[in-house]
Design a protein around this motif. Sequence first.
Motif, PDB file in Angstrom:
ATOM      1  N   ARG A  50       0.886  -1.183  -0.057  1.00  0.00           N
ATOM      2  CA  ARG A  50      -0.166   0.008  -0.010  1.00  0.00           C
ATOM      3  C   ARG A  50       0.851   1.147  -0.074  1.00  0.00           C
ATOM      4  NH1 ARG A  50      -4.958  -1.221   4.228  1.00  0.00           N
ATOM      5  NH2 ARG A  50      -6.098  -2.955   3.059  1.00  0.00           N
ATOM      6  N   LYS A  51       1.800   1.387   0.836  1.00  0.00           N
ATOM      7  CA  LYS A  51       2.840   2.416   0.967  1.00  0.00           C
ATOM      8  C   LYS A  51       3.544   2.450  -0.493  1.00  0.00           C
ATOM      9  CE  LYS A  51       4.581   1.322   5.024  1.00  0.00           C
ATOM     10  NZ  LYS A  51       5.434   1.159   6.189  1.00  0.00           N
ATOM     11  N   TRP A  52       4.058   1.596  -1.216  1.00  0.00           N
ATOM     12  CA  TRP A  52       4.713   1.580  -2.596  1.00  0.00           C
ATOM     13  C   TRP A  52       3.738   2.179  -3.475  1.00  0.00           C
ATOM     14  CZ3 TRP A  52       9.469   2.049  -3.474  1.00  0.00           C
ATOM     15  CH2 TRP A  52      10.364   1.042  -2.911  1.00  0.00           C
ATOM     16  N   PHE A  53       2.311   1.736  -3.227  1.00  0.00           N
ATOM     17  CA  PHE A  53       1.325   2.179  -4.364  1.00  0.00           C
ATOM     18  C   PHE A  53       1.091   3.791  -4.244  1.00  0.00           C
ATOM     19  CE2 PHE A  53      -3.144   2.941  -5.362  1.00  0.00           C
ATOM     20  CZ  PHE A  53      -3.077   2.679  -6.843  1.00  0.00           C
ATOM     21  N   VAL A  54       0.863   4.107  -2.905  1.00  0.00           N
ATOM     22  CA  VAL A  54       0.793   5.270  -2.638  1.00  0.00           C
ATOM     23  C   VAL A  54       1.820   6.359  -2.792  1.00  0.00           C
ATOM     24  CG1 VAL A  54       0.424   7.232  -0.721  1.00  0.00           C
ATOM     25  CG2 VAL A  54      -1.007   5.102  -0.549  1.00  0.00           C
ATOM     26  N   LEU A  55       2.979   5.861  -2.735  1.00  0.00           N
ATOM     27  CA  LEU A  55       4.166   6.575  -3.138  1.00  0.00           C
ATOM     28  C   LEU A  55       4.184   6.679  -4.855  1.00  0.00           C
ATOM     29  CD1 LEU A  55       7.063   7.781  -2.892  1.00  0.00           C
ATOM     30  CD2 LEU A  55       7.984   5.481  -3.081  1.00  0.00           C
ATOM     31  N   PHE A  56       4.027   5.790  -5.554  1.00  0.00           N
ATOM     32  CA  PHE A  56       4.018   6.055  -7.196  1.00  0.00           C
ATOM     33  C   PHE A  56       2.775   6.770  -7.469  1.00  0.00           C
ATOM     34  CE2 PHE A  56       6.401   1.918  -7.000  1.00  0.00           C
ATOM     35  CZ  PHE A  56       7.711   2.636  -7.670  1.00  0.00           C
ATOM     36  N   ALA A  57       1.487   6.535  -6.836  1.00  0.00           N
ATOM     37  CA  ALA A  57       0.447   7.414  -7.075  1.00  0.00           C
ATOM     38  C   ALA A  57       0.644   9.017  -6.708  1.00  0.00           C
ATOM     39  CB  ALA A  57      -0.815   7.094  -6.351  1.00  0.00           C
ATOM     40  N   SER A  58       1.442   9.407  -5.815  1.00  0.00           N
ATOM     41  CA  SER A  58       1.848  10.569  -5.596  1.00  0.00           C
ATOM     42  C   SER A  58       2.566  11.176  -6.428  1.00  0.00           C
ATOM     43  CB  SER A  58       2.648  10.680  -4.099  1.00  0.00           C
ATOM     44  OG  SER A  58       1.621  10.140  -3.091  1.00  0.00           O
ATOM     45  N   TYR A  59       3.455  10.592  -6.917  1.00  0.00           N
ATOM     46  CA  TYR A  59       4.578  11.247  -7.808  1.00  0.00           C
ATOM     47  C   TYR A  59       3.781  11.117  -9.381  1.00  0.00           C
ATOM     48  CZ  TYR A  59       8.956  11.552  -5.230  1.00  0.00           C
ATOM     49  OH  TYR A  59       9.740  11.957  -4.492  1.00  0.00           O
ATOM     50  N   TYR A  60       2.737  10.414  -9.596  1.00  0.00           N
ATOM     51  CA  TYR A  60       1.897  10.433 -10.952  1.00  0.00           C
ATOM     52  C   TYR A  60       1.177  11.852 -10.781  1.00  0.00           C
ATOM     53  CZ  TYR A  60      -1.682   9.876 -14.359  1.00  0.00           C
ATOM     54  OH  TYR A  60      -2.560  10.169 -15.311  1.00  0.00           O
ATOM     55  N   PHE A  61       0.414  11.818  -9.312  1.00  0.00           N
ATOM     56  CA  PHE A  61      -0.406  13.066  -9.258  1.00  0.00           C
ATOM     57  C   PHE A  61       0.545  14.671  -9.338  1.00  0.00           C
ATOM     58  CE2 PHE A  61      -1.810  16.249  -6.347  1.00  0.00           C
ATOM     59  CZ  PHE A  61      -3.122  16.457  -6.860  1.00  0.00           C
ATOM     60  N   TYR A  62       1.622  14.295  -8.905  1.00  0.00           N
ATOM     61  CA  TYR A  62       2.653  15.563  -9.049  1.00  0.00           C
ATOM     62  C   TYR A  62       3.027  15.907 -10.298  1.00  0.00           C
ATOM     63  CZ  TYR A  62       5.383  19.710  -7.639  1.00  0.00           C
ATOM     64  OH  TYR A  62       5.982  20.927  -7.446  1.00  0.00           O
ATOM     65  N   GLY A  63       3.539  14.576 -11.053  1.00  0.00           N
ATOM     66  CA  GLY A  63       4.035  14.665 -12.230  1.00  0.00           C
ATOM     67  C   GLY A  63       3.044  15.085 -13.220  1.00  0.00           C
ATOM     68  N   CYS A  64       1.531  15.043 -13.033  1.00  0.00           N
ATOM     69  CA  CYS A  64       0.657  15.685 -13.959  1.00  0.00           C
ATOM     70  C   CYS A  64       0.836  17.114 -13.911  1.00  0.00           C
ATOM     71  CB  CYS A  64      -0.661  15.357 -13.467  1.00  0.00           C
ATOM     72  SG  CYS A  64      -1.225  13.550 -13.660  1.00  0.00           S
ATOM     73  N   TRP A  65       1.427  17.890 -13.149  1.00  0.00           N
ATOM     74  CA  TRP A  65       1.872  19.226 -13.168  1.00  0.00           C
ATOM     75  C   TRP A  65       2.811  19.339 -14.244  1.00  0.00           C
ATOM     76  CZ3 TRP A  65      -2.092  21.968 -11.428  1.00  0.00           C
ATOM     77  CH2 TRP A  65      -2.805  21.423 -10.285  1.00  0.00           C
ATOM     78  N   ASP A  66       4.089  18.778 -13.922  1.00  0.00           N
ATOM     79  CA  ASP A  66       5.243  18.873 -14.848  1.00  0.00           C
ATOM     80  C   ASP A  66       6.108  17.778 -14.328  1.00  0.00           C
ATOM     81  OD1 ASP A  66       7.875  19.554 -15.803  1.00  0.00           O
ATOM     82  OD2 ASP A  66       7.072  21.542 -16.112  1.00  0.00           O
ATOM     83  N   TRP A  67       6.492  16.883 -15.230  1.00  0.00           N
ATOM     84  CA  TRP A  67       7.205  15.581 -14.726  1.00  0.00           C
ATOM     85  C   TRP A  67       8.914  16.157 -14.349  1.00  0.00           C
ATOM     86  CZ3 TRP A  67       5.886  11.151 -13.049  1.00  0.00           C
ATOM     87  CH2 TRP A  67       4.854  10.539 -13.366  1.00  0.00           C
ATOM     88  N   ARG A  68       9.264  17.133 -14.728  1.00  0.00           N
ATOM     89  CA  ARG A  68      10.552  17.458 -14.543  1.00  0.00           C
ATOM     90  C   ARG A  68      10.552  17.829 -12.701  1.00  0.00           C
ATOM     91  NH1 ARG A  68      11.250  22.182 -18.689  1.00  0.00           N
ATOM     92  NH2 ARG A  68       8.907  22.569 -17.743  1.00  0.00           N
ATOM     93  N   PHE A  69       9.616  18.555 -12.397  1.00  0.00           N
ATOM     94  CA  PHE A  69       9.639  18.854 -11.077  1.00  0.00           C
ATOM     95  C   PHE A  69       9.196  17.534 -10.222  1.00  0.00           C
ATOM     96  CE2 PHE A  69       8.120  23.215 -12.701  1.00  0.00           C
ATOM     97  CZ  PHE A  69       9.357  23.554 -12.889  1.00  0.00           C
ATOM     98  N   ALA A  70       8.572  16.649 -10.454  1.00  0.00           N
ATOM     99  CA  ALA A  70       8.634  15.387  -9.840  1.00  0.00           C
ATOM    100  C   ALA A  70      10.023  14.704  -9.512  1.00  0.00           C
ATOM    101  CB  ALA A  70       7.727  14.540 -10.599  1.00  0.00           C
ATOM    102  N   GLY A  71      10.892  14.957 -10.549  1.00  0.00           N
ATOM    103  CA  GLY A  71      12.514  14.539 -10.346  1.00  0.00           C
ATOM    104  C   GLY A  71      12.875  15.438  -9.551  1.00  0.00           C
ATOM    105  N   MET A  72      12.646  16.533  -9.430  1.00  0.00           N
ATOM    106  CA  MET A  72      13.288  17.471  -8.409  1.00  0.00           C
ATOM    107  C   MET A  72      12.863  17.230  -6.945  1.00  0.00           C
ATOM    108  SD  MET A  72      12.799  21.614  -8.134  1.00  0.00           S
ATOM    109  CE  MET A  72      11.273  21.553  -7.280  1.00  0.00           C
TER     110      MET A  72
END
Length: 468
Positions: free
Chosen positions: A28-50
């Motif tokens: 569940r924690k792995w899944f929430v982690l990936f979902a959170s980065y996907y959510f933030y990456g919808c704004w701009d994937w470059r900033f998800a990397g930052m």
Amino acid sequence: MLFVESQFFLFFAIVLIIYWSLRSNDLRKWFVLFASYYFYGCWDWRFAGMLFVLSTADWLFARQISRTEQQRPRKIYVFASLAMNLTVLGFFKYFHFFVGSAVSLAGAMHVHLDEPTIRIILPVGISFFTFQSLSYTIDVYRREIPPVASLRDYLMFSSFFPQLVAGPIVRPKYFVPQMAGRKTLSLDDVKGAMYLFLLGYIKKLCIADNISPFVDQVFNHPAAYTGFASITAVWLYTIQIFCDFSGYSDMAIAVAALLGYKLVLNFDAPYLAISIQDFWRRWHISLSSWIRDYIYISLGGRMKFRLLTYRNLMLTMLAGGLWHGAAWNFVIWGGAHGAAQFLHQEFKLHFPPRPSQEPWRKLASWFLTLNFVCLTWILFRSATFSTAWLMIKRYLLIDHGGTQTLPLWLAAAGPVLLLQQLMMRHSNFGPWICNLSLPRFAMIYGATWALAVSLLPLGYRPFIYFQF
């Protein structure tokens, strides 16, 4: 991806189905982690990397801080964390502000400087996640919490999508312990979260977004409107910013609750405050407590000499104002709140309350506090100082100015909001509706959603605090 968009509803429905179908808490924690980065990456994937790089670096800094008892290395690592986060925040959010201020100052001294033409995109929510990450390394340095053992757990804490882009700011000592056990939800928990999400949705779309056009009309062309229309617009903005931001906080808390996590309360009827100090105990509570614990206390907090205490208070509020936006109007807004706080302290010191005067004194204090907050919101909303000054004069002097007006019924919005806050604070409506049987709850909930949808504006507006 806004909480009020159909795209988010689809995203969150998928998240809920997969999350609660997973048996293991680790999965569940792995899944929430990936979902959170996907959510933030919808704004701009470059900033998800930052976000990933900053979070990983802070996790490593905290580990190094905890591994040594020697003060000098501990200071080096915590200052490295501070420097990294504040440099990133300063570059993205304040580069043009500081450079522009330097160019203007040089121009006033008859020195010509060319401002560099660098186009910087502000990462959404950068002020929130940098402050949240800083609280972690500082707490480890102060030995208030142990370091998070798992990088995955820390990355999930720092990127948890319900509150990632606009708060509430979550402290690690409050959130990380919640990650230890496997989550369960009762029916009452689900009903409470659904009620809170709908409440936030109504605040944002049905109230804030519907009155926003009237606010924009007046603040964009203040000279054209009468004094009464200007005062009405200030009151409408007072309602708009509360409903917009507290609406987001309500929805964020509700979304987290449906995943089994608790977030802190961020608003507590702030327009019922009886002093500026009381206002900041009720408004954006997670930020108020953050700047108190990590700026005010670090500066020395309450000291033996009142002037030193007031200095610390003023510096703290100036920093809080600058946190809200890279412009001088935000700095002045923070300074005004700082000045009001120490003036209030001096008034209490020289004119202590008497029991016979207490009810009338509280009423007068509430009236002055509310109008001061409304007055300073003008600085917060205005695009230029000339607009702010004109609106302040209209508010204080009821200067008639122009000829255009707003619909008269809008003037009732302020008293209605105050009445609503008073009723919500002294009623048990939330617990009452959550204690209803499931069929009754579903009937009332569905009817309220239908009413809310009928009141939707023509288009969505970004949350005001996304710019911070």
